[in-house]
Motif scaffolding. Structure first.
Motif, mmCIF file in Angstrom:
data_model
loop_
_atom_site.group_PDB
_atom_site.id
_atom_site.type_symbol
_atom_site.label_atom_id
_atom_site.label_comp_id
_atom_site.label_asym_id
_atom_site.label_seq_id
_atom_site.Cartn_x
_atom_site.Cartn_y
_atom_site.Cartn_z
ATOM 1 N N ILE A 10 15.947 1.965 36.638
ATOM 2 C CA ILE A 10 16.171 3.230 37.357
ATOM 3 C C ILE A 10 15.390 4.335 36.659
ATOM 4 C CG2 ILE A 10 17.877 4.995 37.974
ATOM 5 C CD1 ILE A 10 19.933 2.649 37.913
ATOM 6 N N LEU A 11 15.493 4.362 35.332
ATOM 7 C CA LEU A 11 14.795 5.404 34.576
ATOM 8 C C LEU A 11 13.285 5.267 34.725
ATOM 9 C CD1 LEU A 11 15.358 7.744 32.528
ATOM 10 C CD2 LEU A 11 14.407 6.174 30.867
ATOM 11 N N ALA A 12 12.815 4.043 34.718
ATOM 12 C CA ALA A 12 11.372 3.825 34.836
ATOM 13 C C ALA A 12 10.852 4.416 36.125
ATOM 14 C CB ALA A 12 11.078 2.333 34.781
ATOM 15 N N LEU A 13 11.604 4.234 37.198
ATOM 16 C CA LEU A 13 11.156 4.751 38.491
ATOM 17 C C LEU A 13 11.192 6.272 38.516
ATOM 18 C CD1 LEU A 13 12.627 2.387 41.172
ATOM 19 C CD2 LEU A 13 10.320 2.554 40.321
ATOM 20 N N ALA A 14 12.254 6.828 37.983
ATOM 21 C CA ALA A 14 12.421 8.271 38.078
ATOM 22 C C ALA A 14 11.499 9.015 37.138
ATOM 23 C CB ALA A 14 13.874 8.642 37.792
ATOM 24 N N CYS A 15 11.281 8.501 35.970
ATOM 25 C CA CYS A 15 10.525 9.248 34.961
ATOM 26 C C CYS A 15 9.142 8.656 34.694
ATOM 27 C CB CYS A 15 11.300 9.291 33.644
ATOM 28 S SG CYS A 15 12.931 9.987 33.831
ATOM 29 N N GLY A 16 8.828 7.575 35.307
ATOM 30 C CA GLY A 16 7.526 6.967 35.064
ATOM 31 C C GLY A 16 7.380 6.528 33.630
ATOM 32 N N CYS A 17 8.441 6.015 33.041
ATOM 33 C CA CYS A 17 8.419 5.702 31.615
ATOM 34 C C CYS A 17 7.866 4.318 31.333
ATOM 35 C CB CYS A 17 9.812 5.867 31.014
ATOM 36 S SG CYS A 17 10.878 4.508 31.457
ATOM 37 N N ASP A 60 18.016 12.201 42.237
ATOM 38 C CA ASP A 60 17.948 11.009 41.368
ATOM 39 C C ASP A 60 17.409 11.163 39.946
ATOM 40 O OD1 ASP A 60 19.101 9.535 43.327
ATOM 41 O OD2 ASP A 60 17.259 8.582 44.004
ATOM 42 N N THR A 61 16.642 12.219 39.655
ATOM 43 C CA THR A 61 16.034 12.302 38.312
ATOM 44 C C THR A 61 17.100 12.482 37.230
ATOM 45 O OG1 THR A 61 14.166 13.371 39.359
ATOM 46 C CG2 THR A 61 14.249 13.459 36.966
ATOM 47 N N THR A 62 18.000 13.411 37.452
ATOM 48 C CA THR A 62 19.044 13.666 36.454
ATOM 49 C C THR A 62 19.973 12.457 36.347
ATOM 50 O OG1 THR A 62 18.918 15.947 37.230
ATOM 51 C CG2 THR A 62 20.655 15.445 35.659
ATOM 52 N N ARG A 63 20.175 11.779 37.474
ATOM 53 C CA ARG A 63 21.007 10.561 37.473
ATOM 54 C C ARG A 63 20.420 9.521 36.520
ATOM 55 N NH1 ARG A 63 21.201 9.261 42.806
ATOM 56 N NH2 ARG A 63 23.206 10.289 42.898
ATOM 57 N N ALA A 64 19.105 9.315 36.615
ATOM 58 C CA ALA A 64 18.458 8.316 35.761
ATOM 59 C C ALA A 64 18.632 8.678 34.285
ATOM 60 C CB ALA A 64 16.981 8.215 36.121
ATOM 61 N N ALA A 65 18.445 9.960 33.975
ATOM 62 C CA ALA A 65 18.605 10.408 32.587
ATOM 63 C C ALA A 65 20.056 10.222 32.142
ATOM 64 C CB ALA A 65 18.189 11.869 32.459
ATOM 65 N N ALA A 66 21.001 10.564 33.026
ATOM 66 C CA ALA A 66 22.424 10.449 32.684
ATOM 67 C C ALA A 66 22.806 8.998 32.401
ATOM 68 C CB ALA A 66 23.279 11.008 33.823
ATOM 69 N N THR A 154 34.106 20.209 23.729
ATOM 70 C CA THR A 154 32.743 20.637 23.421
ATOM 71 C C THR A 154 31.867 20.238 24.612
ATOM 72 O OG1 THR A 154 33.054 20.339 21.056
ATOM 73 C CG2 THR A 154 30.788 20.292 21.852
ATOM 74 N N VAL A 155 31.133 21.203 25.134
ATOM 75 C CA VAL A 155 30.241 20.916 26.262
ATOM 76 C C VAL A 155 28.797 21.041 25.790
ATOM 77 C CG1 VAL A 155 29.463 21.662 28.547
ATOM 78 C CG2 VAL A 155 31.906 21.662 28.013
ATOM 79 N N VAL A 156 28.001 20.018 26.092
ATOM 80 C CA VAL A 156 26.583 20.017 25.712
ATOM 81 C C VAL A 156 25.760 19.890 26.991
ATOM 82 C CG1 VAL A 156 24.855 18.994 24.203
ATOM 83 C CG2 VAL A 156 27.284 18.700 23.670
ATOM 84 N N PRO A 157 25.134 20.999 27.446
ATOM 85 C CA PRO A 157 24.374 20.923 28.694
ATOM 86 C C PRO A 157 22.976 20.327 28.499
ATOM 87 C CG PRO A 157 24.399 23.178 27.848
ATOM 88 C CD PRO A 157 25.176 22.349 26.865
ATOM 89 N N PHE A 158 22.499 19.640 29.534
ATOM 90 C CA PHE A 158 21.099 19.187 29.535
ATOM 91 C C PHE A 158 20.595 19.260 30.970
ATOM 92 C CE2 PHE A 158 21.367 14.967 31.534
ATOM 93 C CZ PHE A 158 22.715 14.644 31.366
ATOM 94 N N CYS A 159 19.265 19.387 31.107
ATOM 95 C CA CYS A 159 18.723 19.529 32.459
ATOM 96 C C CYS A 159 17.462 18.691 32.622
ATOM 97 C CB CYS A 159 18.409 21.003 32.749
ATOM 98 S SG CYS A 159 17.010 21.631 31.819
ATOM 99 N N THR A 160 17.066 18.512 33.883
ATOM 100 C CA THR A 160 15.733 17.999 34.202
ATOM 101 C C THR A 160 15.068 19.048 35.092
ATOM 102 O OG1 THR A 160 16.305 16.837 36.258
ATOM 103 C CG2 THR A 160 16.598 15.618 34.201
ATOM 104 N N SER A 161 13.756 19.086 35.073
ATOM 105 C CA SER A 161 13.032 20.069 35.895
ATOM 106 C C SER A 161 11.602 19.597 36.082
ATOM 107 C CB SER A 161 13.021 21.432 35.195
ATOM 108 O OG SER A 161 12.171 21.374 34.064
ATOM 109 N N ASN A 162 10.886 20.274 36.968
ATOM 110 C CA ASN A 162 9.464 19.968 37.119
ATOM 111 C C ASN A 162 8.673 20.534 35.953
ATOM 112 O OD1 ASN A 162 9.987 18.662 39.440
ATOM 113 N ND2 ASN A 162 9.150 20.231 40.810
#
Ligand SMILES: Cc1cc2nc3c(=O)[nH]c(=O)nc-3n(C[C@H](O)[C@H](O)[C@H](O)COP(=O)(O)O)c2cc1C
Length: 211
Positions: A10-17, A60-66, A154-162
């Motif tokens: 899933i991550l490979a598809l979303a992030c091109g890793c 889907d991008t944030t989903r893959a990272a999550a 404790t909350v630790v935020p993270f994001c994805t973006s272009n």
């Protein structure tokens, strides 16, 4: 093992890793995984380690990272699903009248969430993931922070973006969470990062004690 492979795919598809190459001979499995809605994706089991990864990901991008973060940390995983799902038109940020753009302009917009996590009491730490919308966290993240009981956590935020950096995208969320929540400095997942890099970054930077 199958579960882990599916997550990496899933991550490979979303992030091109880097996993893309390894997964190339599993094309059938990839399409069957990525085309299914979240309820049919491989589950990351909630472990009793006190960490829950909560994310919103209409595209889907944030989903893959999550998924990568949760599996790397043996954490639980919870998706914020809007009561009214976002369509492609809703997500058109070139159209200033699209649903997402209208929501981001409205101070009071709080898109409804289909369901909140049933029991947050076993978690001390919530990793909160979202896509950047107009430099900010989507308004549905405010719905979550205002409706879930995060006090004492404790909350630790993270994001994805272009291209946008994390910036002050969590400012309103932090304010809404209030003083009973320990709000940590967040970060952005870089496009193209491998699963290993993401897991290391989360351990060494995102979850590192602040100086
Ligand atoms: C309404 C909307 C606004 C966006 N605004 C930004 C932005 O300001 N900066 C940016 O770098 N990307 C922006 N993007 C792109 C998303 O942040 C990016 O594609 C993200 O990884 C999508 O995550 P998702 O696939 O989990 O939804 C925007 C996307 C949408 C739908």
């Amino acid at each position: 093992m199958k579960k882990l492979l599916a997550i990496l795919m899933i991550l490979a598809l979303a992030c091109g890793c880097a996993f893309a190459e390894e997964a190339a001979d599993e094309e059938d499995a990839i399409s069957s995984v990525t085309l299914k809605p979240i309820t049919q994706l491989p589950e990351v089991e909630t472990q009793d380690n006190g960490i829950l990864v909560v994310y919103f990901s209409p595209d889907d991008t944030t989903r893959a990272a999550a998924y990568v973060i949760a599996s790397g940390l043996n954490a639980g995983l919870f998706e914020i699903v809007p009561e009214e799902l976002y369509t492609e038109e809703d997500l058109d940020y070139m159209d200033s009248f699209s649903r997402s753009m209208q929501e981001m302009r409205s101070k009071d917009a709080r898109p409804a969430i289909a369901a909140l996590p049933e029991d947050l009491s076993k978690y001390d730490t919530i990793l909160l993931g979202y896509p950047i919308w107009g430099g900010q966290a989507p308004k549905i993240m405010l719905t979550f922070v205002e409706s879930a009981d995060l006090s004492g956590k404790t909350v630790v935020p993270f994001c994805t973006s272009n291209s946008s950096e994390f910036g002050s995208s969590d400012k309103d969320l932090k304010k809404a969470a209030g003083d009973s929540v320990t709000w940590k400095k967040g970060g952005r997942i870089k496009k193209g990062a491998s699963a290993e890099e993401i897991a290391r970054w989360v351990q060494e930077e995102l979850l590192a004690p602040e100086e």
